[in-house]
Write a protein that holds these residues in place. Structure first.
Motif, PDB file in Angstrom:
ATOM      1  N   ALA A   1       0.803  -1.066  -0.149  1.00 61.59           N
ATOM      2  CA  ALA A   1       0.126  -0.038   0.053  1.00 61.59           C
ATOM      3  C   ALA A   1       0.775   1.145   0.059  1.00 61.59           C
ATOM      4  O   ALA A   1       0.458   2.297  -0.596  1.00 61.59           O
ATOM      5  CB  ALA A   1      -1.061   0.074   0.983  1.00 61.59           C
ATOM      6  N   GLY A   2       1.947   1.396   0.751  1.00 62.50           N
ATOM      7  CA  GLY A   2       2.820   2.733   0.585  1.00 62.50           C
ATOM      8  C   GLY A   2       3.233   2.902  -0.633  1.00 62.50           C
ATOM      9  O   GLY A   2       3.384   4.285  -0.837  1.00 62.50           O
ATOM     10  N   ALA A   3       3.261   2.054  -1.617  1.00 64.25           N
ATOM     11  CA  ALA A   3       3.692   2.621  -2.983  1.00 64.25           C
ATOM     12  C   ALA A   3       2.684   3.019  -3.572  1.00 64.25           C
ATOM     13  O   ALA A   3       2.822   3.723  -4.627  1.00 64.25           O
ATOM     14  CB  ALA A   3       4.035   1.230  -3.978  1.00 64.25           C
ATOM     15  N   TYR A   4       1.408   3.388  -3.118  1.00 62.53           N
ATOM     16  CA  TYR A   4       0.235   3.804  -3.655  1.00 62.53           C
ATOM     17  C   TYR A   4      -0.092   5.110  -2.998  1.00 62.53           C
ATOM     18  O   TYR A   4      -1.089   5.845  -3.524  1.00 62.53           O
ATOM     19  CB  TYR A   4      -0.853   2.783  -3.775  1.00 62.53           C
ATOM     20  N   ILE A   5       0.676   5.549  -2.070  1.00 61.06           N
ATOM     21  CA  ILE A   5       0.310   6.624  -1.267  1.00 61.06           C
ATOM     22  C   ILE A   5       1.140   7.830  -1.677  1.00 61.06           C
ATOM     23  O   ILE A   5       2.448   7.483  -1.871  1.00 61.06           O
ATOM     24  CB  ILE A   5       0.599   6.557   0.301  1.00 61.06           C
ATOM     25  N   ARG A   6       0.604   8.872  -2.309  1.00 62.16           N
ATOM     26  CA  ARG A   6       1.397  10.113  -2.649  1.00 62.16           C
ATOM     27  C   ARG A   6       2.090  10.748  -1.606  1.00 62.16           C
ATOM     28  O   ARG A   6       3.168  11.073  -1.599  1.00 62.16           O
ATOM     29  CB  ARG A   6       0.763  11.089  -3.554  1.00 62.16           C
ATOM     30  N   GLY A   7       1.419  11.045  -0.645  1.00 61.60           N
ATOM     31  CA  GLY A   7       1.784  11.698   0.682  1.00 61.60           C
ATOM     32  C   GLY A   7       0.725  12.167   1.713  1.00 61.60           C
ATOM     33  O   GLY A   7      -0.321  11.324   1.774  1.00 61.60           O
ATOM     34  N   TYR A   8       0.943  13.010   2.455  1.00 63.43           N
ATOM     35  CA  TYR A   8       0.019  13.274   3.639  1.00 63.43           C
ATOM     36  C   TYR A   8      -0.022  14.653   3.847  1.00 63.43           C
ATOM     37  O   TYR A   8       0.424  15.329   3.446  1.00 63.43           O
ATOM     38  CB  TYR A   8       0.450  12.440   4.984  1.00 63.43           C
ATOM     39  N   THR A   9      -1.269  14.918   4.573  1.00 63.97           N
ATOM     40  CA  THR A   9      -1.747  16.572   4.813  1.00 63.97           C
ATOM     41  C   THR A   9      -2.520  16.381   6.164  1.00 63.97           C
ATOM     42  O   THR A   9      -2.809  15.281   6.767  1.00 63.97           O
ATOM     43  CB  THR A   9      -2.539  17.052   3.605  1.00 63.97           C
ATOM     44  N   VAL A  10      -2.702  17.612   6.612  1.00 68.26           N
ATOM     45  CA  VAL A  10      -3.498  17.587   7.763  1.00 68.26           C
ATOM     46  C   VAL A  10      -4.849  17.722   7.580  1.00 68.26           C
ATOM     47  O   VAL A  10      -5.101  18.461   6.721  1.00 68.26           O
ATOM     48  CB  VAL A  10      -2.729  18.958   8.981  1.00 68.26           C
ATOM     49  N   ALA A  11      -5.657  17.414   8.358  1.00 71.03           N
ATOM     50  CA  ALA A  11      -7.090  17.522   8.424  1.00 71.03           C
ATOM     51  C   ALA A  11      -7.790  17.678   9.510  1.00 71.03           C
ATOM     52  O   ALA A  11      -7.275  17.378  10.719  1.00 71.03           O
ATOM     53  CB  ALA A  11      -7.626  16.267   7.640  1.00 71.03           C
ATOM     54  N   ASN A  12      -9.090  18.247   9.494  1.00 74.46           N
ATOM     55  CA  ASN A  12     -10.021  18.373  10.522  1.00 74.46           C
ATOM     56  C   ASN A  12     -11.307  18.153  10.404  1.00 74.46           C
ATOM     57  O   ASN A  12     -12.088  18.485   9.282  1.00 74.46           O
ATOM     58  CB  ASN A  12      -9.796  19.935  11.070  1.00 74.46           C
TER      59      ASN A  12
END
Length: 284
Positions: free
Chosen positions: A120-131
């Protein structure tokens, strides 16, 4: 550990533009620059869907005196709920119980279907903060789908940027209301990590580039009020800030279920133990 890169989407000279953050400056591909603090931010991604896990942090489970199910359960927020860093979160006139939920959002980078947690990690572009804001006034009628509770307009701020190359392990998340820490947790407290969540959803639902998965919130989600400033800070991802306003019109009364104030509404909004404190929460 690989270096991280942060990308943002801003309104620049009247048009949406993708930019790269370089220190305190945001730089567009054509060379234009703007100070990050002065930029008008847009959501950093344009997902086809936003999927959120119900319970994932141990502190949240303990707070409600319940236990985790054997596998994650989810709900969906419509893309019309998207909001950005610096944006106003609207509490409709006639509603009272709007809660913050500081979270980390997973952003898909490649079409994912039937992948393992190890892949799965290879399919994740990145991360952002959410509320993941919740309008609990509608909890009595939408408890199953969470559609209006979590999906009303402006209730999904993301940002300020999308960070690539970030390792989610051992990171601190904090939520502030008017500068005071209200939530604090470490990602190691999560029962199901980012890779597991992606693989679980992708078993039956195709995830497209830009799609967003919200990974859960820790304990101490509480009600906020017009005039409050709410910030979610995640180590290595930045600080997402929004302010609460009252909507100019009330929820229509000539159609549909109306906002309610049952024991379940109050208990969820105030953390599950409001009735035992003997003090009714403030209303503004």
């Amino acid at each position: 550990m690989s270096a991280t890169r942060e990308f943002r989407r801003i309104l620049l000279d009247g048009a949406p533009v993708d930019v790269v953050r370089e220190g305190d400056v945001l730089r567009a591909g054509d060379g234009r620059e703007v100070p990050a603090a002065a930029a008008v931010h847009l959501p950093p991604v344009a997902p086809t869907k936003i999927i959120a896990v119900h319970l994932n942090y141990r502190s949240r489970v303990e707070e409600f005196g319940t236990k985790l199910p054997p596998a994650p359960t989810y709900f969906q927020k419509p893309t019309t709920a998207l909001n950005a860093h610096g944006g106003a979160v609207v509490r409709p006139e006639g509603c009272k119980w709007l809660n913050y939920e500081g979270e980390i959002a997973i952003v898909i980078g490649r079409t994912a279907r039937n992948v393992s947690p190890a892949e799965a990690g290879a399919y994740i572009r990145g991360y952002t903060v959410a509320n993941d804001y919740g309008l609990h006034d509608f909890r009595d009628t939408d408890a199953g789908s969470m559609l209006r509770v979590k999906g009303s307009d402006t209730l999904c701020p993301l940002g300020p940027g999308l960070v690539e190359g970030w390792d989610f392990r051992g990171k601190t998340l904090r939520t502030y209301v008017n500068g005071e820490v209200k939530q604090e947790a470490n990602t190691d407290e999560m029962e199901w990590d980012m890779h597991y969540l992606v693989a679980d959803i992708a078993r039956t639902i195709t995830l497209h580039p830009g799609d967003v998965l919200l990974s859960g919130t820790p304990a101490n989600s509480r009600t906020v009020y017009p005039g409050d400033v709410v910030e979610v800070e995640v180590e290595g991802l930045g600080r997402l800030a929004n302010h609460i306003v009252t909507g100019p019109t009330a929820v229509r009364t000539d159609v549909g279920a109306q906002p309610s104030e049952s024991e379940e509404v109050l208990s969820t909004a105030q953390g599950g133990d409001w009735e035992f404190r003997g003090i009714r929460p403030p209303r503004r």
